[in-house]
Design an enzyme around this catalytic site. Sequence first.
Site, PDB file in Angstrom:
ATOM      1  N   ASP A 120       8.218   3.318   5.296  1.00 29.02           N
ATOM      2  CA  ASP A 120       7.312   4.241   5.976  1.00 29.02           C
ATOM      3  C   ASP A 120       8.061   4.940   7.099  1.00 29.02           C
ATOM      4  OD1 ASP A 120       5.275   5.559   7.265  1.00 29.02           O
ATOM      5  OD2 ASP A 120       4.175   3.758   7.865  1.00 29.02           O
TER       6      ASP A 120
ATOM      7  N   ASP B 245      -3.294   4.724   8.490  1.00 27.54           N
ATOM      8  CA  ASP B 245      -2.832   4.129   9.747  1.00 27.54           C
ATOM      9  C   ASP B 245      -4.017   3.792  10.635  1.00 27.54           C
ATOM     10  OD1 ASP B 245       0.155   4.241   9.646  1.00 27.54           O
ATOM     11  OD2 ASP B 245      -0.247   6.370   9.325  1.00 27.54           O
TER      12      ASP B 245
END
Length: 244
Positions: A177, A36
């Site tokens: 996700d 991320d």
Amino acid sequence: MPQRIQLSPSLMTMDLDQFKEQISFLNDKVNSYHVDIMDGHFVPNLTLSPWFIEQVKKISDVPLSAHMMVTDAPFWVSRLIEVRCDAICFPSEAANGVAFSMIDDIHAAGLQAGAVLNPETSIETVLPYIDLLDKITIMTIDPGFAGQRFLEGTLDKIVRLRQLREEHGYGYAIEMDGSTNLKHWKMISDAGPDIYVIGRSGLFGLTNNIEDSWNQMTREYEQSTGFPFDNGIHHRAEQSGEAR
């Protein structure tokens, strides 16, 4: 019927004091790593960086996939190209006017291009360039922080993306996700994504030991879905062993 899945642990949710130990254990067990990249503007959080990707590459040859949550997507795409991140996924909400150029730059570098759809964002947002994408990530929680509420309605997008791929012959992989764990394995599996991003609630936070956590995760997957856990890794190992 039993299905083969791909598993992509979210490195943001690792225990950083056990970073090398966890990576070393997972390297021959997972299909990719999910990284991320947050700028503190697109979402109110700062996390990993292209520098972090360089560090992971020193101890792993597992493919790395960057999930950008940033406002200046072209800037971060160029930085991720520099560090040779295997897959670079930009937020579709920040791609208006620059999507085609970013995809072209990523592909010119020999890397995979992906787009991410947040819970409120429709598939129509990426339709103008969907045929160029290597991956589409569906957020099943609000972006920016781990541990948020699972949004079951987002799974409809996964089903529709599978239908579009079958109808038009598109080549993208479908990734989900958010909140992948015992409570949600079955409904996610029914929707049918190719890649499961997994974090603290489904892997790293299950026990204090990564091997025990991995074993518990596979048991929970099998308990919830009724399928044997199969992400193809052991098949590759068997083939490699036969070749030797």
